[in-house]
Design an enzyme around this catalytic site. Sequence first.
Site, mmCIF file in Angstrom:
data_model
loop_
_atom_site.group_PDB
_atom_site.id
_atom_site.type_symbol
_atom_site.label_atom_id
_atom_site.label_comp_id
_atom_site.label_asym_id
_atom_site.label_seq_id
_atom_site.Cartn_x
_atom_site.Cartn_y
_atom_site.Cartn_z
ATOM 1 N N THR A 137 17.463 17.195 -30.172
ATOM 2 C CA THR A 137 17.000 16.650 -31.437
ATOM 3 C C THR A 137 15.546 16.199 -31.319
ATOM 4 O OG1 THR A 137 19.239 15.897 -31.812
ATOM 5 C CG2 THR A 137 17.515 14.888 -33.160
ATOM 6 N N GLU A 138 14.724 16.620 -32.271
ATOM 7 C CA GLU A 138 13.305 16.264 -32.319
ATOM 8 C C GLU A 138 12.573 16.676 -31.046
ATOM 9 O OE1 GLU A 138 12.451 15.509 -35.137
ATOM 10 O OE2 GLU A 138 14.202 14.581 -36.075
ATOM 11 N N LEU A 139 13.076 17.759 -30.442
ATOM 12 C CA LEU A 139 12.465 18.321 -29.238
ATOM 13 C C LEU A 139 12.381 17.306 -28.091
ATOM 14 C CD1 LEU A 139 11.746 21.296 -29.509
ATOM 15 C CD2 LEU A 139 9.366 20.699 -29.147
ATOM 16 N N TRP A 175 12.246 6.936 -34.029
ATOM 17 C CA TRP A 175 13.661 6.663 -34.317
ATOM 18 C C TRP A 175 14.105 5.319 -33.783
ATOM 19 C CZ3 TRP A 175 11.564 11.052 -32.393
ATOM 20 C CH2 TRP A 175 11.475 12.104 -33.313
#
Lengths: 396, 466
Positions: free
Chosen positions: A143-145, A304
Site C-alpha cells: 500500500t502506497e508503495l 497516514w
Amino acid sequence: MKIVLYLHLHQPWRLARFRYVDLGSGRPYFDVARNLAIFAGIAERCYRPALTRLRDSLARFPEFRFSLSLTGTFVEQAEQAAPDVLDLLRDVVRTGRVSLVGETYYHSLAFLLPAPELHDEVELHRRMLRDQFRVRPKVLRMTELAFSDDLARFAESERFAGMLAEGWEGILGGRSANHRYCSASAPTVMLLLRNYRLSDDVGFRFSARGWNEYPLLSEKYAHWLASSPGDLLGLFMDFETFGEHHKADTGILDFLAALPGAVAQHRHLSWATVDEAVDGRPVDTISAPVTISWADQQRDLGAWLGNDLQRSAFEAAKKLGTLVTRANDPELLTMWRKLLTSDHFYYMYVGGHGADQGVHQYFSSYGSPYDAYANYMNALTDLRQRVVKRLAPVDA
Amino acid sequence: MTEAPSRRTKGRTRAARVRTTGGRPKPHTRRAVGRSRESSSRTSGKLVRRDRSQLEALTSTLAWRRTPEETPSTPPRVPVRKLHIVMVGWEYPPNHTGGLGVHCYELCRELGRMGHRITFLTPFHGPFTETQGVSFRWPGRRTEGEPPVPFAYQVTSGPAEPGWDTSMNSYNDWVGSLAGLKEVDVVHVHDWFGTRGGVALSRRMRRPLVMTIHSTEYDRTLGFPGAEIREHEAYGLQRADRVIAVSRHLKQQVVDRYGVPPGKVRVVYNAVRPTPRLERLRDAGVIVLYLGRLAAMKGVDTFLRAAARVAPLAPAATFVVAGEGPELPRLLTLSAHLGISDRVLFLGKVTEEERSLLLAGASVFVLPSVVEPFGIAALEAMAAGVPTIVSKTSGVAEITENTFAVDFWDIDEFASRIGELLQYPELRRLMGDASRWEALKAGWPERALETVGVYVELLDAAGSRP
C-alpha cells in the site's frame, strides 16, 4: 533502456456520515450508493477512456506493454458500478503484455499489524486476481508503495520475485534509480524503483500552468525518457492520473494515447512489464531499515500515521483486531478490514507542507481532518460494540 | 441520587433571578427587547415544523458561503499621524455584556497605544476602565459628595417602556451639540443608539463618519425587527461614509437589508486578547459549556435539546449554562421537560474569574446561535484551548477552521459533535491546541490597524492625508 510503466487502480469504500448518536443504531458504515456514484463518475472520466486508449495502443504497437495493480475494493465497486471496466481490464490482460501486481486486498496498512493479517490480505488479493483474471502476480507492491527490509523478507516468504519501491535518495545513497536492484535483507527479491521526477512530471505537474515545462507533450516527454541514463525507468503512478486528477480537457488522455508512438521514435527505448523487468541480475543491493513510501515530500508513513489523530485511530483499529479475530465472524472481519483501508487515515492528515496539504484536501471527502477522525472513530466504536456483543452474548 | 443536583439547579435559578431583577438597571438590558421572547417561540415553532430540505435552504441563505479570500480591510502601509477620534459609544467595561463593549474597549486600547487620541461618548456614568489615550464624556453632572445624578436613560427593556425615546433623544441631542471638541479627525459611531447624534456631530464638524455595526435589529429579533430601531440603524448606515461590519455575514445583511452599497462596507472581525495561559484543569471530558447571554438568538434551547440527546450516551457529562437573560425561565422549563434537570447547571451571571475557571475546566464549548454576527465567546473559548462547536451562521465560523461548524437547527449533529469530543480525548486535545493557535493568530492590534485603515481611506478621499 526499458520503460516500466505501472499504473495503480484503487477506490476505497468511503464511510457514510456515521454520527455519534448513531452508535448502536445498526446504520451501515459505508454509503454504498454514494461510493458507486463516485466510481461511475470516475469510470466515465478516467477508467473507460484511458483503458480504451491503452487497449488501442497495445493493438497498434506490438512493443508496448505495461503493468497494473487493482485493489479488491476497486474490483468490488467496479463489479457493481461499471462492469464494462472489468471487461476492458480483462481484454488488456489477455494480450499477455500486461502484468498484474500483488498487494493487500483492502489497500490497507496491514503490514503494521501482527501476522498473519498481512499474509491473509495478500492471499485474499491473489485469490481475487485468480478468479477475475486467471493471473498469479509475480511482483508485490505494498500500500502506497511502502517498502522496508522487513517487507522484502515478507515478499520472499510469499514467493514474490520482486517488489516495487520509491526511488528515493534515502535508500539509494547517490546511486541511480534507473537500475534493477535487489533487497539486502532478501536477495531473491528484485526491486524496481520509481523514478519520481519523471513519474511526477506526468502525475502531478502535467496540468500545472505555472510549470516552466508546461505544456508537456508526448514528444518532449519521450525525449526526456530517451536521454535518461540507466537501463530501467520506473514510471509508477495512479491510474486516475489519466482523466481524473488531470481532467480530459488538460489533454492528458491524448498524451497517454500518443506516448507509445512517441517512444517508438527512439530506437533504444523499449517497454517492459514488471514481471519481465524483475528477470535479470541486480546491479546492487538496497536496504531500507525504516519504511518508506511514495507519499509527500518526506516519503515516510507520515501521510497516514503522522499525527496523533491518525495514530490513535490506527491503534484503536489495531486493538480491535484481536477481538475481531476471536469473534470469528466473517461479516465483522470484513467490516473491520474495510476500516483498515489506508485512505481513512489519509483523510485525517493535518498541516504539512503547502503542496502536500493541497493533495490531501483534494482526496478527502471530509470538511476537515477532525470530521474524518470523529466519523471513523464512531464507526470503529460501533463495530467494537458489535464485536463485544458477539463475544459475550447476553444471558437470556 | 437525582434529588440533590436538581435542588442545586433550583437554588442557582433563584440566585440568578435575584441578580437579574435586583439593583440598578444595567446597561446591558438594553438588548433584552421585550418582543424577542415571543418572536423566538414563534420562530422556533416554525423551525421545528419545517422539514430538513427547507432547513438546509434556510442555512444556505443565512450562512456565509466561503468565497475566495476577500481582504477584510487593508491596514495603512505608511505611518499615520496621530488622529483624534470621537467615538459615539454605548457600553464600556467594566459594565458591559455583549461583543460591543469588548470591541470598543479593545479597539480604544490599541488605538491609544498607537498614540491616537479618543474621546469616548457614552450615555452612562463612569467610572470606566482606565484606558490610555481615552477620555470619557457623558451627559449629566457629578455633584460633590452626592451620588452622580442619573442620566435620563433608565430603560430596562427597550422601546416598549415609556420614556425610552426621550432618553435616547436627549443623548443624541447632547452628542450632536457637544462643544469643546478640538481637532477631530473622524467621528466613529457604534450600533444604532447614537446614530442621530453621530451624524449631526460629523456634519457640524465636517468630519467623516464611520459606523461600526455589531449586529442588526434583524439579528436581535430573529427577523422581526422593531421599526424604530431599524430606522435608527438605517439612518446611520446610509449616512456613514464607511460602515464597518464585524463579519462578512453581517456585511451581506447590511447590503441586502439596508441597501448600503457593498463598496462602502469594510469587514473588521473581532479578536481576543492573549491571556497568560491558564493551566487546563484535569480534562476528564465532563464539562460541556455554554457561556453567553440567554437570548432567543443564541439558540440555547438547541444546546439543551442536544444535551438531552447525548446525555444517555455520555453518563459522566455535565452541561453548564453560564449567563443570564430573558430566556432563562423558558430554558429551565425546557430542561425539566427534557428530563435533564439533573444534568444541567444554570450558573446565572458569572464573574470574570469564574469565567476563566469555567473555560479552564470545560472540555467542550458550544455556541449554538441561530443568529450570531460574530460570537466573541467562541473565540475566547478557543483561545483558552477549549474545542469548540459553532453554528455555521456565526461570524466566527468565517475565520476559524479548527472548530466543528454545525447547522443551528441540527440537534443530532450538535449532540454528535459533543459526544465525539467527550468520547475521543485525542480529538479534544488536538482541536483544543489548534483552536488556541487559530484564535490568537490575529489579535486586536491587527484589528485596530485595519480600523485605522478605514479612517485613512476616508481622510485620503477628503484630501487631508494624515
